[in-house]
Motif scaffolding. Structure first.
Motif, PDB file in Angstrom:
ATOM      1  N   LYS A 289       0.952   6.902  -6.833  1.00  0.00           N
ATOM      2  CA  LYS A 289      -0.165   7.838  -7.035  1.00  0.00           C
ATOM      3  C   LYS A 289       0.222   9.265  -6.666  1.00  0.00           C
ATOM      4  CE  LYS A 289      -3.315   5.344  -4.769  1.00  0.00           C
ATOM      5  NZ  LYS A 289      -4.658   4.945  -4.269  1.00  0.00           N
ATOM      6  N   LYS A 290       1.089   9.414  -5.687  1.00  0.00           N
ATOM      7  CA  LYS A 290       1.544  10.757  -5.297  1.00  0.00           C
ATOM      8  C   LYS A 290       2.428  11.375  -6.381  1.00  0.00           C
ATOM      9  CE  LYS A 290       4.458  13.072  -1.846  1.00  0.00           C
ATOM     10  NZ  LYS A 290       5.315  12.870  -0.650  1.00  0.00           N
TER      11      LYS A 290
ATOM     12  N   GLU B  36      11.333   2.294  -2.937  1.00  0.00           N
ATOM     13  CA  GLU B  36      10.778   3.641  -3.112  1.00  0.00           C
ATOM     14  C   GLU B  36      11.652   4.468  -4.045  1.00  0.00           C
ATOM     15  OE1 GLU B  36       9.754   5.520   0.570  1.00  0.00           O
ATOM     16  OE2 GLU B  36       8.488   3.852   1.219  1.00  0.00           O
TER      17      GLU B  36
ATOM     18  N   GLU C 256       0.820  -1.208   0.000  1.00  0.00           N
ATOM     19  CA  GLU C 256       0.000   0.000   0.000  1.00  0.00           C
ATOM     20  C   GLU C 256       0.854   1.259   0.000  1.00  0.00           C
ATOM     21  OE1 GLU C 256      -3.568   1.574  -0.710  1.00  0.00           O
ATOM     22  OE2 GLU C 256      -3.146  -0.574  -0.487  1.00  0.00           O
ATOM     23  N   THR C 257       1.937   1.256   0.765  1.00  0.00           N
ATOM     24  CA  THR C 257       2.839   2.417   0.793  1.00  0.00           C
ATOM     25  C   THR C 257       3.438   2.667  -0.583  1.00  0.00           C
ATOM     26  OG1 THR C 257       3.383   2.052   3.116  1.00  0.00           O
ATOM     27  CG2 THR C 257       4.939   3.357   1.827  1.00  0.00           C
TER      28      THR C 257
ATOM     29  N   ALA D  18       2.197   1.676  -3.511  1.00  0.00           N
ATOM     30  CA  ALA D  18       1.134   2.099  -4.430  1.00  0.00           C
ATOM     31  C   ALA D  18       0.812   3.581  -4.222  1.00  0.00           C
ATOM     32  CB  ALA D  18      -0.114   1.256  -4.217  1.00  0.00           C
ATOM     33  N   ASN D  19       0.750   4.001  -2.977  1.00  0.00           N
ATOM     34  CA  ASN D  19       0.456   5.407  -2.687  1.00  0.00           C
ATOM     35  C   ASN D  19       1.551   6.329  -3.208  1.00  0.00           C
ATOM     36  OD1 ASN D  19      -1.997   4.879  -1.453  1.00  0.00           O
ATOM     37  ND2 ASN D  19      -1.113   4.714   0.595  1.00  0.00           N
TER      38      ASN D  19
ATOM     39  N   ASN E 123      -6.661   1.567  -8.680  1.00  0.00           N
ATOM     40  CA  ASN E 123      -5.783   0.470  -8.299  1.00  0.00           C
ATOM     41  C   ASN E 123      -6.365  -0.321  -7.145  1.00  0.00           C
ATOM     42  OD1 ASN E 123      -5.123   2.678  -6.310  1.00  0.00           O
ATOM     43  ND2 ASN E 123      -3.731   1.083  -5.550  1.00  0.00           N
TER      44      ASN E 123
END
Length: 393
Positions: A314-315, A376, A307-308, A310-311, A327
């Motif tokens: 999106k960011k 990341e 989730e981190t 994926a976020n 998503n």
């Protein structure tokens, strides 16, 4: 002749415009061309390399099995440790209701087996699937696909197939006592990552229970951690009667499975016996690789990171040309105005070392489904390349 010429001359083609990217080596999230050009694989070979290319623990499991034996006998006759241990490990990730595994070689084959099992167990012939579903390319799996463009050239296909709209509460009434199975992707993949609500899945589960219909969930793309849960159905508070998986299951090796209750699976044993047969299903090397893949996902705590990551995508992926991002975990669709806008962006990104794609039934959206091991820093690098490609650079 070089490899590119041999590819065009002797390898069966699926389009007149293959990507023609030549790869000599792959490692982690990267693939490398003959001259050492680096490509970041943001689609995991279409949902396959969930733990990355050539994960060391997967390679170790493969090597260890190579030193013991390869194919021994058609599936289901000999006791083979890789199959037995993998089946046990799979069942341990699932509710107790799902305790019996049938191994095959691919997602299409898993769907074929699941459809046969549902018809045999219920003694019914009607099957319901969804519009814009993709379940594979063999005749049976194509029959329950939901896009006529891919089906019309191969008709007649299986009779007794109905298509309903994914997520439609009203069309659940199409399920009756004549329905053997309702087959549905938990997350619709080739439709562009469509996600129905929990209430829909719970209503679907109730309707199947009321009518004696088997619920088949296709998690060929969504399973093995892709959505942030080991199985996507865990997000929705339901359990299927038959679960279908493949792709990310093998750590890069070919394997698939359909999983059911032992009582349901027992329908294959009589009238006729050998009700479903596969020669290479659960190949010991593929099974060893799959067991290692499960351990990697669990031991490296990849689910907790989805989730981190994926976020962060999106960011970072913010641009006037991006209309939306939808998503479930790292199963993502980045929507643009049209295919005509999207295709040059994909081409420029590939040229600049980032491989993305579009979807069969949603060609205005960019597919992003990277290996779950992506860092990341690598996400930031990839998004920078995509944004430059959007700008035309």
């Amino acid at each position: 002749m070089n490899n590119r010429q041999l590819f065009l001359s002797h390898l069966a083609q699926t389009t007149d415009f293959p990507l023609m990217i030549e790869i000599e080596k792959a490692e982690g999230i990267y693939m490398y061309g003959p001259e050492g050009k680096e490509y970041m694989d943001l689609i995991s070979g279409i949902g396959v390399s969930n733990v990355g290319h050539r994960h060391p623990k997967v390679l170790e499991a493969i090597q260890n099995q190579l030193d013991k034996y390869l194919h021994l006998m058609v599936y289901g006759e000999y006791v083979q440790s890789p199959q037995v241990q993998l089946a046990k490990a799979l069942c341990e990730t699932l509710p107790s209701h799902l305790d019996n595994v049938y191994f095959v070689n691919s997602g299409s084959e898993a769907v074929e087996g699941a459809l046969k099992l549902a018809k045999r167990y219920t003694n019914r012939r009607e099957i319901i699937s969804c519009v814009n579903a993709y379940h594979g390319s063999s005749h049976g799996s194509l029959s329950v696909g939901g896009n006529e463009i891919f089906k019309r050239a191969y008709r007649p296909l299986l009779p007794g197939i109905k298509n309903v709209v994914y997520g439609s509460f009203q069309q659940l009434d199409e399920i009756t006592e004549n329905t053997a199975a309702f087959i549905v992707e938990t997350i619709q993949g080739e439709a562009g990552i469509m996600v129905a609500c929990s209430e829909y899945f719970k209503a679907l589960r109730r309707k199947c229970d009321e009518t004696g219909t088997l619920l088949i969930l296709d998690e060929i793309q969504a399973g093995f951690g892709r959505t942030g849960k080991f199985w996507a159905f865990e997000h929705f508070g339901i359990v299927p009667d038959i679960l279908v998986c493949a792709k990310g299951m093998g750590g890069g090796m070919p394997i698939g499975a359909f999983i059911a209750n032992k009582d349901v699976m027992g329908a294959f044993k009589n009238n006729p016996l050998l009700g479903h047969i596969t020669t290479f299903g659960g190949h010991p090397v593929s099974a060893a690789a799959s067991l290692a893949t499960i351990k990697v996902i669990q031991e490296e705590k990849l689910l907790e990171q989805v989730e981190t990551k994926a976020n962060l995508f999106k960011k970072l992926l913010v641009h006037p040309k991006i209309r939306s991002i939808h998503n479930k975990g790292l199963m993502m669709a980045v929507e643009f105005e049209s295919f005509e806008v999207l295709k040059p962006i994909i081409d420029r990104a590939i040229e600049n070392g980032v491989i993305t794609d579009w979807f069969l039934f949603c060609d205005d959206a960019m597919r992003i489904a990277p290996p779950l091991i992506i860092t990341e820093e690598e996400i930031e690098k990839a998004c920078g390349v995509i944004l430059e490609a959007i700008e035309g650079r």
